[in-house]
Design a protein around this motif. Structure first.
Motif, PDB file in Angstrom:
ATOM      1  N   GLY A  73       0.771  -1.235   0.000  1.00  0.00           N
ATOM      2  CA  GLY A  73       0.000   0.000   0.000  1.00  0.00           C
ATOM      3  C   GLY A  73       0.802   1.284   0.000  1.00  0.00           C
ATOM      4  N   SER A  74       2.134   1.200  -0.015  1.00  0.00           N
ATOM      5  CA  SER A  74       2.934   2.420  -0.078  1.00  0.00           C
ATOM      6  C   SER A  74       3.897   2.333  -1.256  1.00  0.00           C
ATOM      7  CB  SER A  74       3.707   2.641   1.221  1.00  0.00           C
ATOM      8  OG  SER A  74       4.644   1.616   1.411  1.00  0.00           O
ATOM      9  N   THR A  75       4.359   3.487  -1.688  1.00  0.00           N
ATOM     10  CA  THR A  75       5.263   3.557  -2.824  1.00  0.00           C
ATOM     11  C   THR A  75       6.586   4.151  -2.374  1.00  0.00           C
ATOM     12  OG1 THR A  75       3.392   3.878  -4.304  1.00  0.00           O
ATOM     13  CG2 THR A  75       5.548   4.458  -5.167  1.00  0.00           C
ATOM     14  N   ALA A  76       7.687   3.562  -2.846  1.00  0.00           N
ATOM     15  CA  ALA A  76       9.026   4.050  -2.513  1.00  0.00           C
ATOM     16  C   ALA A  76       9.751   4.436  -3.793  1.00  0.00           C
ATOM     17  CB  ALA A  76       9.818   2.972  -1.782  1.00  0.00           C
ATOM     18  N   ILE A  77      10.546   5.487  -3.712  1.00  0.00           N
ATOM     19  CA  ILE A  77      11.426   5.861  -4.817  1.00  0.00           C
ATOM     20  C   ILE A  77      12.786   5.257  -4.499  1.00  0.00           C
ATOM     21  CG2 ILE A  77      12.593   7.743  -6.010  1.00  0.00           C
ATOM     22  CD1 ILE A  77      10.194   9.502  -5.341  1.00  0.00           C
ATOM     23  N   ILE A  78      13.286   4.441  -5.412  1.00  0.00           N
ATOM     24  CA  ILE A  78      14.565   3.767  -5.234  1.00  0.00           C
ATOM     25  C   ILE A  78      15.544   4.326  -6.265  1.00  0.00           C
ATOM     26  CG2 ILE A  78      15.757   1.548  -5.178  1.00  0.00           C
ATOM     27  CD1 ILE A  78      13.460   1.746  -3.147  1.00  0.00           C
ATOM     28  N   ALA A  79      16.659   4.878  -5.789  1.00  0.00           N
ATOM     29  CA  ALA A  79      17.693   5.402  -6.685  1.00  0.00           C
ATOM     30  C   ALA A  79      18.905   4.490  -6.607  1.00  0.00           C
ATOM     31  CB  ALA A  79      18.075   6.822  -6.300  1.00  0.00           C
ATOM     32  N   ASN A  80      19.333   3.995  -7.747  1.00  0.00           N
ATOM     33  CA  ASN A  80      20.518   3.151  -7.844  1.00  0.00           C
ATOM     34  C   ASN A  80      21.536   3.927  -8.670  1.00  0.00           C
ATOM     35  OD1 ASN A  80      22.416   1.183  -8.067  1.00  0.00           O
ATOM     36  ND2 ASN A  80      21.116  -0.275  -9.135  1.00  0.00           N
ATOM     37  N   VAL A  81      22.521   4.515  -7.980  1.00  0.00           N
ATOM     38  CA  VAL A  81      23.487   5.393  -8.633  1.00  0.00           C
ATOM     39  C   VAL A  81      24.896   4.891  -8.339  1.00  0.00           C
ATOM     40  CG1 VAL A  81      24.292   7.770  -8.851  1.00  0.00           C
ATOM     41  CG2 VAL A  81      21.906   7.324  -8.257  1.00  0.00           C
ATOM     42  N   PRO A  82      25.660   4.573  -9.376  1.00  0.00           N
ATOM     43  CA  PRO A  82      27.032   4.105  -9.167  1.00  0.00           C
ATOM     44  C   PRO A  82      27.951   5.275  -8.799  1.00  0.00           C
ATOM     45  CG  PRO A  82      26.547   4.233 -11.501  1.00  0.00           C
ATOM     46  CD  PRO A  82      25.284   4.582 -10.776  1.00  0.00           C
ATOM     47  N   ILE A  83      28.376   5.325  -7.554  1.00  0.00           N
ATOM     48  CA  ILE A  83      29.189   6.432  -7.051  1.00  0.00           C
ATOM     49  C   ILE A  83      30.654   6.013  -7.010  1.00  0.00           C
ATOM     50  CG2 ILE A  83      29.654   7.861  -5.028  1.00  0.00           C
ATOM     51  CD1 ILE A  83      26.661   7.641  -4.399  1.00  0.00           C
ATOM     52  N   ARG A  84      31.508   6.839  -7.604  1.00  0.00           N
ATOM     53  CA  ARG A  84      32.952   6.578  -7.553  1.00  0.00           C
ATOM     54  C   ARG A  84      33.523   7.026  -6.215  1.00  0.00           C
ATOM     55  NH1 ARG A  84      35.345   8.415 -13.359  1.00  0.00           N
ATOM     56  NH2 ARG A  84      34.382   6.743 -14.548  1.00  0.00           N
ATOM     57  N   ARG A  85      33.236   8.293  -5.862  1.00  0.00           N
ATOM     58  CA  ARG A  85      33.747   8.836  -4.603  1.00  0.00           C
ATOM     59  C   ARG A  85      33.037  10.145  -4.298  1.00  0.00           C
ATOM     60  NH1 ARG A  85      39.128  12.166  -5.540  1.00  0.00           N
ATOM     61  NH2 ARG A  85      38.660  12.986  -7.590  1.00  0.00           N
ATOM     62  N   ILE A  86      33.189  10.589  -3.062  1.00  0.00           N
ATOM     63  CA  ILE A  86      32.633  11.874  -2.666  1.00  0.00           C
ATOM     64  C   ILE A  86      33.524  12.968  -3.255  1.00  0.00           C
ATOM     65  CG2 ILE A  86      33.892  12.017  -0.481  1.00  0.00           C
ATOM     66  CD1 ILE A  86      31.274  13.193   0.717  1.00  0.00           C
ATOM     67  N   ARG A  87      32.931  14.071  -3.636  1.00  0.00           N
ATOM     68  CA  ARG A  87      33.717  15.179  -4.179  1.00  0.00           C
ATOM     69  C   ARG A  87      34.608  15.737  -3.067  1.00  0.00           C
ATOM     70  NH1 ARG A  87      32.722  16.515  -9.202  1.00  0.00           N
ATOM     71  NH2 ARG A  87      30.768  15.856 -10.142  1.00  0.00           N
ATOM     72  N   PRO A  88      35.872  16.050  -3.385  1.00  0.00           N
ATOM     73  CA  PRO A  88      36.829  16.511  -2.361  1.00  0.00           C
ATOM     74  C   PRO A  88      36.340  17.718  -1.557  1.00  0.00           C
ATOM     75  CG  PRO A  88      37.955  16.080  -4.431  1.00  0.00           C
ATOM     76  CD  PRO A  88      36.488  15.944  -4.700  1.00  0.00           C
ATOM     77  N   GLU A  89      35.601  18.602  -2.173  1.00  0.00           N
ATOM     78  CA  GLU A  89      35.138  19.794  -1.457  1.00  0.00           C
ATOM     79  C   GLU A  89      34.090  19.478  -0.393  1.00  0.00           C
ATOM     80  OE1 GLU A  89      32.892  19.798  -5.480  1.00  0.00           O
ATOM     81  OE2 GLU A  89      34.888  19.270  -4.774  1.00  0.00           O
ATOM     82  N   HIS A  90      33.596  18.235  -0.357  1.00  0.00           N
ATOM     83  CA  HIS A  90      32.591  17.844   0.633  1.00  0.00           C
ATOM     84  C   HIS A  90      33.140  16.887   1.686  1.00  0.00           C
ATOM     85  CE1 HIS A  90      29.448  19.961  -1.431  1.00  0.00           C
ATOM     86  NE2 HIS A  90      29.829  19.405  -2.563  1.00  0.00           N
ATOM     87  N   ILE A  91      34.444  16.705   1.684  1.00  0.00           N
ATOM     88  CA  ILE A  91      35.059  15.808   2.683  1.00  0.00           C
ATOM     89  C   ILE A  91      35.309  16.598   3.950  1.00  0.00           C
ATOM     90  CG2 ILE A  91      37.108  14.446   3.232  1.00  0.00           C
ATOM     91  CD1 ILE A  91      37.231  13.648   0.305  1.00  0.00           C
TER      92      ILE A  91
END
Length: 91
Positions: A73-91
């Motif tokens: 009875g509920s709906t979910a949004i599923i995102a499958n995204v291949p991530i290499r790494r976090i951007r350096p400016e966000h570390i």
């Protein structure tokens, strides 16, 4: 359309036409059940990708996929995204 563009850009893995048709049918059924306009789904996909790319470097050789799944009875949004790494400016 944005959805088609994203599919072409991020779906570089070779998949059979039966698999593609099955995935599209699942999306159509989920969208139909949630009564969300296809244009809205495409906009959601684009905005999700825009946010993810701000924070992460993604692997463009892999498939980016956003799906709607309906369960109990509920709906979910599923995102499958291949991530290499976090951007350096966000570390």
């Amino acid at each position: 359309m944005v959805f088609d563009l994203l599919e072409r850009l991020f779906n570089r893995n070779k998949t059979g036409s039966a698999t593609v048709a099955k995935d599209r049918l699942k999306m159509v059924l989920a969208v139909d059940r949630t009564e969300i306009a296809p244009q809205t789904i495409e906009q959601i996909r684009k905005e999700i990708l825009d946010v993810i790319v701000r924070y992460f470097e993604i692997d463009e050789n892999e498939k980016f996929d956003v799906t709607l799944e309906r369960e109990r009875g509920s709906t979910a949004i599923i995102a499958n995204v291949p991530i290499r790494r976090i951007r350096p400016e966000h570390i």
